[in-house]
Motif scaffolding. Structure first.
Motif, PDB file in Angstrom:
ATOM      1  N   ILE A  97       0.856  -1.190   0.000  1.00 26.64           N
ATOM      2  CA  ILE A  97       0.000   0.000   0.000  1.00 26.64           C
ATOM      3  C   ILE A  97       0.885   1.230   0.000  1.00 26.64           C
ATOM      4  N   ASP A  98       0.595   2.125  -0.929  1.00 24.50           N
ATOM      5  CA  ASP A  98       1.354   3.371  -0.983  1.00 24.50           C
ATOM      6  C   ASP A  98       0.374   4.522  -1.151  1.00 24.50           C
ATOM      7  N   LEU A  99       0.625   5.585  -0.440  1.00 20.16           N
ATOM      8  CA  LEU A  99      -0.181   6.797  -0.537  1.00 20.16           C
ATOM      9  C   LEU A  99       0.785   7.949  -0.764  1.00 20.16           C
ATOM     10  N   LEU A 105      -3.535   6.798  -4.275  1.00 14.46           N
ATOM     11  CA  LEU A 105      -3.475   5.554  -3.526  1.00 14.46           C
ATOM     12  C   LEU A 105      -3.186   4.411  -4.486  1.00 14.46           C
ATOM     13  N   LEU A 126      -3.533  12.375   1.899  1.00 12.65           N
ATOM     14  CA  LEU A 126      -2.509  12.170   2.915  1.00 12.65           C
ATOM     15  C   LEU A 126      -2.534  13.414   3.787  1.00 12.65           C
ATOM     16  N   GLN A 133       3.950   5.011   7.883  1.00 13.58           N
ATOM     17  CA  GLN A 133       4.941   5.476   6.918  1.00 13.58           C
ATOM     18  C   GLN A 133       4.772   4.611   5.672  1.00 13.58           C
ATOM     19  N   TYR A 134       4.544   5.246   4.556  1.00 15.01           N
ATOM     20  CA  TYR A 134       4.286   4.525   3.312  1.00 15.01           C
ATOM     21  C   TYR A 134       5.576   4.332   2.534  1.00 15.01           C
ATOM     22  N   PRO A 135       5.662   3.298   1.717  1.00 18.60           N
ATOM     23  CA  PRO A 135       4.684   2.221   1.548  1.00 18.60           C
ATOM     24  C   PRO A 135       4.702   1.280   2.748  1.00 18.60           C
ATOM     25  N   LEU A 136       3.584   0.546   2.915  1.00 21.06           N
ATOM     26  CA  LEU A 136       3.504  -0.432   3.984  1.00 21.06           C
ATOM     27  C   LEU A 136       2.840  -1.695   3.467  1.00 21.06           C
ATOM     28  N   PHE A 144      -5.550  -2.986   6.472  1.00 20.07           N
ATOM     29  CA  PHE A 144      -5.516  -1.547   6.224  1.00 20.07           C
ATOM     30  C   PHE A 144      -6.943  -1.144   5.877  1.00 20.07           C
ATOM     31  N   ARG A 157      -5.153   5.481   8.314  1.00 16.68           N
ATOM     32  CA  ARG A 157      -4.206   6.584   8.180  1.00 16.68           C
ATOM     33  C   ARG A 157      -3.946   7.240   9.529  1.00 16.68           C
TER      34      ARG A 157
END
Length: 180
Positions: A97-99, A105, A126, A133-136, A144, A157
């Protein structure tokens, strides 16, 4: 004849007593079954806030199954910081997952459009102070969760990944209590 009348009254009195006892037994069994149903299988929660708007609105009553296997896209009830909340599972074990700072997203590198599919009605933002802390990548039994109202929802978040035992159940019914 007088004796037979008394016998008939006695028979009717016993019949009424049996019917009364039977009714009381039925009421008691029904009450026990309802208690078991709503403490073991089904839960209910009143929605407070707009985290899942427009899917679920403030004041709605939601019913949820307490048992199940949680999957991507499921609307669930979960507990975070001692409060029952509602959200949608957007990331499961192994999902990257990355934001990005611009609010884009991505799951496993695939951008998620804000077009109403899978409950994504709003662009994910965000916000300053967001916890992860992204990515996760969630580990096993971690999820998530995001609210459908991405701009203001308190979700993963804010709280980070939600452990499996924090999820109370899958929403299966919404009862509108306002604007009816």
């Amino acid at each position: 004849m007088i004796g037979s009348g008394e016998q008939e009254r006695e028979r009717l009195r016993k019949l009424r007593n049996r019917k009364g006892k039977r009714l009381l037994e039925e009421i008691l069994v029904t009450a026990v079954l309802l208690v078991l149903l709503f403490t073991q299988l089904i839960g209910a929660a009143c929605v407070s806030g707009s985290d899942m708007y427009p899917t679920v609105r403030d004041g709605d009553l939601i019913l949820y199954f307490r048992h199940g296997k949680w999957r991507m896209g499921d609307a669930v009830v979960y507990e975070a910081e001692g409060t029952l909340r509602q959200g949608r599972i957007e990331g499961v074990c192994g999902t990257a997952i990355d934001l990005a700072a611009d609010g884009q997203l991505t799951f496993d590198g695939v951008q998620q459009p804000a077009d109403g599919r899978r409950g994504l009605y709003y662009q994910t933002v965000l916000r300053e102070g967001d916890l992860p802390q992204y990515p996760l990548v969630p580990a096993e039994k971690q999820y998530f969760l995001l609210g459908d109202q991405r701009e203001t929802a308190a979700d993963s978040r804010c709280f980070g990944l939600i452990e499996e035992d924090g999820i109370r159940g899958i929403v299966f019914a919404v009862i509108r209590r306002r604007a009816i």
